[in-house]
Design a protein around this motif. Structure first.
Motif, PDB file in Angstrom:
ATOM      1  N   PHE A 273       0.836  -1.198   0.000  1.00 24.46           N
ATOM      2  CA  PHE A 273       0.000   0.000   0.000  1.00 24.46           C
ATOM      3  C   PHE A 273       0.873   1.252   0.000  1.00 24.46           C
ATOM      4  CE2 PHE A 273      -2.298   3.299   2.382  1.00 24.46           C
ATOM      5  CZ  PHE A 273      -3.420   3.444   1.591  1.00 24.46           C
ATOM      6  N   ILE A 274       1.907   1.271   0.833  1.00 24.82           N
ATOM      7  CA  ILE A 274       2.813   2.435   0.899  1.00 24.82           C
ATOM      8  C   ILE A 274       3.536   2.624  -0.433  1.00 24.82           C
ATOM      9  CG2 ILE A 274       4.885   3.344   2.004  1.00 24.82           C
ATOM     10  CD1 ILE A 274       3.975   1.999   4.576  1.00 24.82           C
ATOM     11  N   VAL A 275       4.023   1.534  -1.014  1.00 22.21           N
ATOM     12  CA  VAL A 275       4.753   1.621  -2.284  1.00 22.21           C
ATOM     13  C   VAL A 275       3.841   2.141  -3.393  1.00 22.21           C
ATOM     14  CG1 VAL A 275       5.878   0.262  -4.085  1.00 22.21           C
ATOM     15  CG2 VAL A 275       6.447  -0.142  -1.682  1.00 22.21           C
ATOM     16  N   GLY A 276       2.600   1.644  -3.437  1.00 25.13           N
ATOM     17  CA  GLY A 276       1.672   2.091  -4.467  1.00 25.13           C
ATOM     18  C   GLY A 276       1.298   3.551  -4.331  1.00 25.13           C
ATOM     19  N   VAL A 277       1.056   4.011  -3.088  1.00 28.87           N
ATOM     20  CA  VAL A 277       0.652   5.405  -2.865  1.00 28.87           C
ATOM     21  C   VAL A 277       1.804   6.360  -3.178  1.00 28.87           C
ATOM     22  CG1 VAL A 277      -0.040   7.075  -1.111  1.00 28.87           C
ATOM     23  CG2 VAL A 277      -1.153   4.846  -1.208  1.00 28.87           C
ATOM     24  N   THR A 278       2.991   6.056  -2.670  1.00 25.41           N
ATOM     25  CA  THR A 278       4.122   6.963  -2.893  1.00 25.41           C
ATOM     26  C   THR A 278       4.587   6.957  -4.341  1.00 25.41           C
ATOM     27  OG1 THR A 278       5.642   5.187  -2.200  1.00 25.41           O
ATOM     28  CG2 THR A 278       4.942   6.785  -0.525  1.00 25.41           C
ATOM     29  N   ASN A 279       4.252   5.920  -5.102  1.00 25.58           N
ATOM     30  CA  ASN A 279       4.639   5.885  -6.511  1.00 25.58           C
ATOM     31  C   ASN A 279       3.920   6.951  -7.326  1.00 25.58           C
ATOM     32  OD1 ASN A 279       6.224   4.112  -8.531  1.00 25.58           O
ATOM     33  ND2 ASN A 279       4.218   4.315  -9.509  1.00 25.58           N
ATOM     34  N   VAL A 280       2.836   7.521  -6.755  1.00 25.94           N
ATOM     35  CA  VAL A 280       2.139   8.613  -7.444  1.00 25.94           C
ATOM     36  C   VAL A 280       3.065   9.815  -7.611  1.00 25.94           C
ATOM     37  CG1 VAL A 280       0.214  10.235  -7.264  1.00 25.94           C
ATOM     38  CG2 VAL A 280      -0.121   7.846  -6.647  1.00 25.94           C
ATOM     39  N   LEU A 281       3.948  10.041  -6.623  1.00 23.80           N
ATOM     40  CA  LEU A 281       4.897  11.141  -6.724  1.00 23.80           C
ATOM     41  C   LEU A 281       5.979  10.782  -7.738  1.00 23.80           C
ATOM     42  CD1 LEU A 281       5.343  11.956  -2.926  1.00 23.80           C
ATOM     43  CD2 LEU A 281       3.815  13.052  -4.573  1.00 23.80           C
ATOM     44  N   PRO A 282       6.166  11.577  -8.762  1.00 22.86           N
ATOM     45  CA  PRO A 282       7.146  11.226  -9.790  1.00 22.86           C
ATOM     46  C   PRO A 282       8.578  11.331  -9.280  1.00 22.86           C
ATOM     47  CG  PRO A 282       6.174  13.379 -10.237  1.00 22.86           C
ATOM     48  CD  PRO A 282       5.467  12.835  -9.053  1.00 22.86           C
ATOM     49  N   TYR A 283       9.408  10.493  -9.820  1.00 25.75           N
ATOM     50  CA  TYR A 283      10.862  10.505  -9.632  1.00 25.75           C
ATOM     51  C   TYR A 283      11.277  10.124  -8.210  1.00 25.75           C
ATOM     52  CZ  TYR A 283      15.585  11.609 -11.168  1.00 25.75           C
ATOM     53  OH  TYR A 283      16.893  11.513 -11.524  1.00 25.75           O
ATOM     54  N   PHE A 284      10.856  10.898  -7.191  1.00 27.45           N
ATOM     55  CA  PHE A 284      11.274  10.626  -5.822  1.00 27.45           C
ATOM     56  C   PHE A 284      10.335   9.655  -5.101  1.00 27.45           C
ATOM     57  CE2 PHE A 284      13.144  14.866  -6.593  1.00 27.45           C
ATOM     58  CZ  PHE A 284      14.471  14.557  -6.337  1.00 27.45           C
ATOM     59  N   GLY A 285       9.147   9.410  -5.669  1.00 28.07           N
ATOM     60  CA  GLY A 285       8.168   8.552  -5.005  1.00 28.07           C
ATOM     61  C   GLY A 285       8.689   7.160  -4.665  1.00 28.07           C
ATOM     62  N   PRO A 286       9.338   6.455  -5.618  1.00 24.14           N
ATOM     63  CA  PRO A 286       9.852   5.116  -5.290  1.00 24.14           C
ATOM     64  C   PRO A 286      10.844   5.121  -4.126  1.00 24.14           C
ATOM     65  CG  PRO A 286       9.841   5.473  -7.657  1.00 24.14           C
ATOM     66  CD  PRO A 286       9.494   6.782  -7.041  1.00 24.14           C
ATOM     67  N   PHE A 287      11.695   6.138  -4.048  1.00 25.79           N
ATOM     68  CA  PHE A 287      12.666   6.194  -2.951  1.00 25.79           C
ATOM     69  C   PHE A 287      11.973   6.509  -1.627  1.00 25.79           C
ATOM     70  CE2 PHE A 287      14.763   7.557  -6.890  1.00 25.79           C
ATOM     71  CZ  PHE A 287      15.752   6.586  -6.993  1.00 25.79           C
ATOM     72  N   ILE A 288      10.956   7.375  -1.676  1.00 25.33           N
ATOM     73  CA  ILE A 288      10.220   7.700  -0.455  1.00 25.33           C
ATOM     74  C   ILE A 288       9.498   6.474   0.074  1.00 25.33           C
ATOM     75  CG2 ILE A 288       8.338   9.110   0.478  1.00 25.33           C
ATOM     76  CD1 ILE A 288       9.101  11.267  -1.535  1.00 25.33           C
ATOM     77  N   GLY A 289       8.871   5.699  -0.810  1.00 24.90           N
ATOM     78  CA  GLY A 289       8.145   4.512  -0.374  1.00 24.90           C
ATOM     79  C   GLY A 289       9.043   3.375   0.071  1.00 24.90           C
ATOM     80  N   ALA A 290      10.263   3.318  -0.466  1.00 26.91           N
ATOM     81  CA  ALA A 290      11.156   2.218  -0.112  1.00 26.91           C
ATOM     82  C   ALA A 290      11.680   2.335   1.314  1.00 26.91           C
ATOM     83  CB  ALA A 290      12.331   2.159  -1.088  1.00 26.91           C
TER      84      ALA A 290
END
Length: 401
Positions: A273-290
């Protein structure tokens, strides 16, 4: 002495005074940005449900248009009077959207809540496990490699950091309940927003025509056409980006859930759920969710936490090179540098919302500026391709010495 009135100088003076007042106002606004922003929020706060209705109608408009295309293929739909066709499309749009939201609330949220509750109940166990992990690492350091005093200081520092981390997590859990309460208290605003969005979808052509009518009444026709062109560019940029990014994030969340389930990771639903939600933010989203996902898994098994980081790296490479381009395409036309610039600029001013809307907003400015530059270069009979400017510009042979 008689003073002669010259309309030309009056016009110049009026323009100069206007520019001076604008400059003073702009400088004052920058100097008192907090005051200006709070004033805007005070004005916007009462009409937030209407603004939410506009946003909801904009997001649901592609679904409604897709529904109308499907219904037009059926013979039953052709027998329905014209005014009722739009109503049927809007009704089906909201039924499908409500079914998706209810499924999400019934299936996903209870599991996320149970994972969060279990995590809160095991915080102390995680603290003890983290301390044991650090102590084992220190015990495995060869004797004499690092002085004992340094080891004791490092151990004390790591222990304090772990305690502060979990204290921060514990303090953040009540905030989640506070956000949930605010969500519940905003139910009336949500209902008003839904009603507003229904009105907008039912009569969107009428509203657009009224806006055109208003603009034509006060602006020259050329200005209206230019403004409509800018509006179409903005709509195309935002529509493609927002819709594509939401679909892309849902796919990434599902793939993350499948991958973590196959690898039997802990807290699968919450991390996905966290990974999917933060992936909405471009570029930095994957790092934020990880980052939170790594800690949620590493508290149970450090080795699985490292495996999770590798998995997220592979998943984001698949998303960035295959899934994302397939769904979004080149929707903004921005290079990686300008994407990062837009995220940092708008994110620093408007927070997470700015990080999300920053890329399409800057994309609109970039497209309009590119169009303006192209038109001015062509009017001067100069090349448009950027590669023609890689070499120094030659001197004008016709210029006077």
């Amino acid at each position: 002495m008689k003073i002669e009135h010259n309309p030309k100088y009056h016009t110049i003076s009026a323009y100069a005074l206007g520019v001076l007042l604008l400059a003073i106002g702009f400088h004052w606004g920058l100097s008192n940005f907090g005051l200006v922003w709070s004033g805007l929020l005070r004005v916007i706060r009462p009409i937030r449900p209407i603004l939410y209705g506009f946003v909801l109608a904009y997001l649901l408009n592609p679904v409604m248009m897709w529904m109308e295309e499907l219904l037009e293929k059926s013979a039953f739909y052709r027998k329905i009077p014209g005014r009722l066709r739009r109503g049927l499309s809007v009704l089906l749009t909201y039924l499908i959207t409500s079914a998706v939201l209810v499924s999400f609330l019934v299936i996903i949220l209870p599991q996320v809540a149970s994972n969060a509750a279990a995590l809160a109940g095991q915080l102390q166990n995680y603290v003890a496990a983290a301390e044991r992990f650090v102590n084992n690492m220190i015990d495995n350091i060869p004797e004499g490699l690092i002085p004992r005093d340094y080891i004791d200081q490092i151990t004390l520092m790591i222990g304090d950091s772990i305690q502060r981390l979990f204290a921060w997590i514990s303090a953040g859990l009540p905030m989640l309940f506070s956000l949930a309460w605010q969500f519940g208290s905003g139910l009336i605003s949500a209902c008003v927003a839904v009603i507003v969005s229904i009105y907008l979808l039912l009569a969107k052509e009428t509203f657009i025509a009224q806006v055109r009518k208003l603009l034509c009444a006060f602006l020259p026709r050329q200005k209206v056409r230019r403004l409509m062109s800018v509006t179409r560019t903005t709509h195309m940029m935002f529509g493609r980006f927002i819709t594509g990014k939401i679909v892309d994030s849902i796919i990434i969340g599902i793939l993350c859930f499948i991958g973590l389930s196959v690898m039997k990771m802990p807290n699968v639903v919450l991390v996905s759920f966290i990974v999917g939600v933060t992936n909405v933010l471009p570029y930095f989203g994957p790092f934020i969710g990880a980052v939170p996902g790594f800690f949620l898994i590493a508290f149970v098994s450090p080795v699985q936490g490292l495996i999770f980081l590798v998995f997220i790296l592979v998943l984001q490479q698949i998303d960035g090179n295959i899934i994302g381009p397939m769904i979004l395409g080149d929707s903004t036309g921005l290079s990686a540098f300008w994407v990062v610039f837009a995220i940092l600029l708008f994110g620093g001013v408007f927070g997470p919302v700015g990080m999300f809307i920053g890329v399409p907003t800057f994309g609109v400015f970039y497209a309009l500026l590119k169009e303006t530059i192209t038109e001015r270069l062509r009017s001067k009979h100069l090349p448009v391709d950027t590669r023609d400017y890689l070499t120094p510009i030659p001197e004008d042979e016709t210029a006077e010495p």
